[in-house]
Scaffold this motif. Structure first.
Motif, mmCIF file in Angstrom:
data_model
loop_
_atom_site.group_PDB
_atom_site.id
_atom_site.type_symbol
_atom_site.label_atom_id
_atom_site.label_comp_id
_atom_site.label_asym_id
_atom_site.label_seq_id
_atom_site.Cartn_x
_atom_site.Cartn_y
_atom_site.Cartn_z
ATOM 1 N N LEU A 247 0.854 -1.313 0.035
ATOM 2 C CA LEU A 247 -0.047 -0.199 0.091
ATOM 3 C C LEU A 247 1.018 1.232 0.108
ATOM 4 O O LEU A 247 0.536 2.151 -0.781
ATOM 5 C CB LEU A 247 -0.995 -0.102 1.256
ATOM 6 C CG LEU A 247 -1.932 -1.135 1.299
ATOM 7 C CD1 LEU A 247 -2.629 -1.193 2.640
ATOM 8 C CD2 LEU A 247 -3.085 -0.459 0.323
ATOM 9 N N LEU A 248 1.830 1.275 0.704
ATOM 10 C CA LEU A 248 2.556 2.366 1.001
ATOM 11 C C LEU A 248 3.432 2.738 -0.361
ATOM 12 O O LEU A 248 3.576 3.756 -1.002
ATOM 13 C CB LEU A 248 3.740 2.064 2.060
ATOM 14 C CG LEU A 248 3.583 2.166 3.672
ATOM 15 C CD1 LEU A 248 4.396 1.805 4.221
ATOM 16 C CD2 LEU A 248 3.117 3.516 3.961
ATOM 17 N N HIS A 249 3.736 1.516 -1.255
ATOM 18 C CA HIS A 249 4.575 1.743 -2.319
ATOM 19 C C HIS A 249 3.582 2.264 -3.622
ATOM 20 O O HIS A 249 3.988 3.466 -4.155
ATOM 21 C CB HIS A 249 5.043 0.378 -2.860
ATOM 22 C CG HIS A 249 5.467 0.437 -4.365
ATOM 23 N ND1 HIS A 249 5.720 -0.737 -5.134
ATOM 24 C CD2 HIS A 249 6.040 1.271 -5.033
ATOM 25 C CE1 HIS A 249 6.302 -0.547 -6.001
ATOM 26 N NE2 HIS A 249 6.570 0.664 -6.138
ATOM 27 N N ALA A 250 2.295 1.960 -3.553
ATOM 28 C CA ALA A 250 1.328 2.106 -4.552
ATOM 29 C C ALA A 250 1.045 4.051 -3.993
ATOM 30 O O ALA A 250 0.858 4.673 -5.246
ATOM 31 C CB ALA A 250 0.076 1.337 -4.372
ATOM 32 N N PHE A 251 0.858 3.984 -2.904
ATOM 33 C CA PHE A 251 0.565 5.427 -2.571
ATOM 34 C C PHE A 251 1.656 6.687 -2.931
ATOM 35 O O PHE A 251 1.316 7.581 -3.293
ATOM 36 C CB PHE A 251 0.089 5.719 -1.024
ATOM 37 C CG PHE A 251 -1.380 5.001 -0.826
ATOM 38 C CD1 PHE A 251 -2.249 4.587 -1.677
ATOM 39 C CD2 PHE A 251 -1.428 4.291 0.601
ATOM 40 C CE1 PHE A 251 -3.273 4.134 -1.405
ATOM 41 C CE2 PHE A 251 -2.580 3.713 0.770
ATOM 42 C CZ PHE A 251 -3.750 3.671 -0.159
#
Length: 326
Positions: A247-251
């Protein structure tokens, strides 16, 4: 052992007492025996010792063939705890947890003369296979499963997953978020079921529907991209740290700021979670304590004690990914 006794000028029984750390041996005698052992390169004959004591000093461990953090860390914690009490660990990794596979693993361990068996059981498939087990040695089930199969000599230990999920969800609500979205793990895993249940207990009946995913960072990444397209929630409790990492990567890739735009909490406190960008708030499981609890349960079973199901608490570790900034 006779050679050691002759060189040290003591009896065979004295050497045995030194090897077993008996308190009645004088320090100078103990030192003399230790020097003789070192000089001769003496090693205990495990096979002969097993014949005398009827104990092999070996613990059989059945574990899923997976590199996921939870089962792997449980195995490490168990091996370390077993080594402290003088047990060696023999491991059987299984990809298909059916009755035949469990029976084969059990027979393998009994053929080795193991003193006890530990089963790392994260999924419903494992628990169903255990129901067919009839073991002549104590068995400890390491799992958060609430319903332990009624099998003789079977004991259960685990981490209180629901408590950990409640801590994570309540933390986000305490930050001022009115609702928390839960990204759940696969629901054939007991841990995922309990983390979902803990989130529901705190979120209440008005909570948004949970989103079921896998356990991998790639699953979290794809879900994060979808959220960017469809609407990013204000607060997310992810069922493990790998999902949170994805999630952190995508955001980050899409310019969504954490925690300014969305706060995230994970679960596990993987090695490196403190170095995510931003550092990840997560729920820590003490796998060392879990291993010790499993070994303690087996030792109590050897002593003939009635061992109740035991759980250890989880701990919330607060970092920057969830702390709302003014």
């Amino acid at each position: 052992m006779s050679d050691v006794a002759a060189l040290a000028g003591v009896s065979h029984q004295t050497v045995s007492r030194v090897l077993n750390d008996h308190p009645s041996v004088r320090p100078e005698t103990r030192e003399r025996v230790a020097e003789a052992i070192a000089q001769l390169g003496y090693r205990r004959n495990s096979a002969a010792r097993t014949l005398v004591t009827r104990r092999s000093g070996t613990l059989g461990v059945v574990t899923p063939a997976t590199a996921l953090y939870g089962p792997t860390s449980t195995l490490v914690g168990l091996e370390e705890a077993a080594r402290v009490v003088g047990w060696f660990v023999s491991v059987a990794t299984i990809r298909q947890f059916d009755g035949d596979s469990m029976h084969t693993a059990l027979e393998h361990f009994l053929g080795q003369g193991v003193d006890g068996i530990a089963i790392i059981a994260p999924t419903t498939e494992v628990a169903q296979a255990i129901a067919a087990i009839a073991s002549p040695v104590p068995v400890v089930l390491i799992s958060s499963a609430s319903d332990v199969p009624p099998v003789p000599h079977l004991h259960a230990v685990g981490v209180d997953q629901r408590h950990g999920a409640r801590l994570a969800t309540q933390h986000l609500l305490d930050q001022g978020f009115t609702e928390v979205v839960h990204v759940a793990g696969p629901q054939d895993w007991f841990d995922a079921q309990d983390r979902l249940a803990g989130w529901r207990e705190v979120s209440g009946p008005g909570a948004p529907e949970h989103i079921e995913a896998g356990w991998d960072a790639a699953d979290g990444y794809e879900l994060g991209l979808r959220m960017v397209r469809e609407g990013v929630p204000k607060a997310i409790f992810a069922a493990n740290d790998q999902l949170a990492l994805g999630l952190l990567h995508a955001f980050w890739e899409k310019g969504v700021r954490v925690p300014n735009d969305v706060a995230i909490v994970g679960f596990d406190d993987e090695v490196g979670a403190a170095h995510y960008t931003p550092p990840l708030t997560t729920v820590r499981q003490d796998f060392g304590a879990l291993g010790r609890l499993a070994v303690d349960s087996l030792q109590a079973a050897f002593a003939g004690e009635d061992v109740a199901r035991q759980q250890i608490p989880a701990e919330l570790v607060v970092r920057a990914s969830s702390v709302r900034r003014p």
